[in-house]
Design an enzyme around this catalytic site. Structure first.
Site, mmCIF file in Angstrom:
data_model
loop_
_atom_site.group_PDB
_atom_site.id
_atom_site.type_symbol
_atom_site.label_atom_id
_atom_site.label_comp_id
_atom_site.label_asym_id
_atom_site.label_seq_id
_atom_site.Cartn_x
_atom_site.Cartn_y
_atom_site.Cartn_z
ATOM 1 N N HIS A 130 10.549 14.233 20.119
ATOM 2 C CA HIS A 130 11.761 14.976 19.735
ATOM 3 C C HIS A 130 12.544 15.444 20.966
ATOM 4 C CE1 HIS A 130 14.044 17.773 17.026
ATOM 5 N NE2 HIS A 130 14.098 18.525 18.120
ATOM 6 N N GLU A 131 11.830 16.052 21.921
ATOM 7 C CA GLU A 131 12.526 16.584 23.100
ATOM 8 C C GLU A 131 13.119 15.468 23.954
ATOM 9 O OE1 GLU A 131 13.306 19.708 23.394
ATOM 10 O OE2 GLU A 131 12.080 20.257 21.669
HETATM 11 N N1 TQI Z 1 13.082 23.974 20.148
HETATM 12 C C1 TQI Z 1 14.381 23.657 19.741
HETATM 13 C C2 TQI Z 1 14.519 22.123 19.574
HETATM 14 O O1 TQI Z 1 14.145 21.389 20.495
HETATM 15 C C3 TQI Z 1 15.426 24.120 20.732
HETATM 16 C C4 TQI Z 1 16.778 24.018 20.110
HETATM 17 C C5 TQI Z 1 17.282 24.827 19.167
HETATM 18 C C6 TQI Z 1 17.757 23.030 20.341
HETATM 19 N N2 TQI Z 1 18.534 24.396 18.824
HETATM 20 C C7 TQI Z 1 18.836 23.316 19.513
HETATM 21 C C8 TQI Z 1 17.805 21.937 21.175
HETATM 22 C C9 TQI Z 1 19.956 22.503 19.475
HETATM 23 C C10 TQI Z 1 18.940 21.136 21.135
HETATM 24 C C11 TQI Z 1 20.009 21.420 20.288
HETATM 25 O O2 TQI Z 1 14.978 21.712 18.541
HETATM 26 S S1 TQI Z 1 11.881 24.133 19.066
HETATM 27 C C12 TQI Z 1 10.981 21.031 16.744
HETATM 28 C C13 TQI Z 1 11.021 20.703 15.296
HETATM 29 C C14 TQI Z 1 11.393 22.565 18.512
HETATM 30 C C15 TQI Z 1 11.443 22.252 17.188
HETATM 31 O O3 TQI Z 1 10.806 24.666 19.815
HETATM 32 O O4 TQI Z 1 12.333 24.889 17.944
HETATM 33 C C16 TQI Z 1 10.469 20.129 17.637
HETATM 34 C C17 TQI Z 1 10.879 21.668 19.408
HETATM 35 F F1 TQI Z 1 11.509 21.685 14.608
HETATM 36 F F2 TQI Z 1 11.727 19.617 15.050
HETATM 37 F F3 TQI Z 1 9.815 20.481 14.856
HETATM 38 C C18 TQI Z 1 10.418 20.447 18.981
HETATM 39 CL CL1 TQI Z 1 9.848 18.612 17.120
HETATM 40 ZN ZN ZN Z 2 15.512 19.857 18.601
#
Ligand code: TQI
Ligand code: ZN
Ligand code: CA
Ligand code: ZN
Length: 173
Positions: A130-131
């Site tokens: 995802h990241e």
């Molecule tokens: N981190 C958020 C994410 O990576 C950070 C974030 C919030 C973000 N809003 C954003 C990044 C808008 C870019 C654009 O989405 S998290 C998941 C999920 C997160 C969440 O820690 O909430 C995953 C990180 F929800 F998809 F599972 C990884 Cl896979």
């Molecule tokens: Zn995200």
């Protein structure tokens, strides 16, 4: 449906071979590094991009590190659950993971701390895929089984790119 960041940032056309490095102080195991290489591979399979690990953190295009709490980028981590990780849009390349999560690899906890709970287990590979999507310029998707859908149930593994993810990243590259 897939989305992009405002202004649609992406890695420039003359930069298709990207390097990634791990914060040296983190002392990550080979098992952890293999998870990241598998995650990068999923994106390189559907784009002209390549990802190669470098031992020079400083010069790496993508800088990966585990941090806890405040780590000097205005987006402090928050202990178990909540924010799991964050990545910045191209060409920043910062990829930070919350060291306080109960990270699991193939269902096995990375560190068998005393407070491991399956209810708060977070699959490292799923978060990495995802990241990396964010690192390449993808925003969130409204398609529920896509990698870029902004929610993931605890303990769930979601690592296969959906057609929506592939179409999105192929618009950029
Ligand atoms: N981190 C958020 C994410 O990576 C950070 C974030 C919030 C973000 N809003 C954003 C990044 C808008 C870019 C654009 O989405 S998290 C998941 C999920 C997160 C969440 O820690 O909430 C995953 C990180 F929800 F998809 F599972 C990884 Cl896979
Ligand atoms: Zn995200
Ligand atoms: Ca957290
Ligand atoms: Zn950070």
């Amino acid at each position: 449906h897939y989305s992009f960041f405002p202004g649609r940032p992406r890695w420039p056309a003359n930069k298709r071979d990207l390097t990634y490095g791990f914060l040296p102080q983190n002392g990550l195991t080979d098992t952890i590094k293999i998870v990241f290489s598998r995650a990068f591979e999923r994106w390189s399979e559907v784009t002209p991009l390549t990802f190669t690990e470098t031992s020079s953190f400083q010069s790496a295009d993508i800088k990966i590190g585990f941090f806890t709490g405040d780590h000097n980028d205005d987006e402090p981590f928050d202990g178990p659950m909540g924010t799991l990780a964050h990545a910045f849009s191209p060409p920043a390349g910062h990829f930070h993971l919350d060291g306080d999560e109960n990270w699991v690899i193939d269902g096995v906890p990375i560190d068998d701390g005393n407070f491991f709970s399956i209810l708060s287990a977070v699959d490292l590979e799923s978060v990495a895929v995802h990241e990396i999507g964010h690192l390449l310029g993808l925003g969130h998707s409204s398609v529920e089984d896509s990698i870029m859908f902004p929610s993931l149930e605890a303990g769930t593994r979601r690592v296969e790119l959906a057609n929506d993810d592939i179409q999105g990243v192929q618009v950029l590259y």
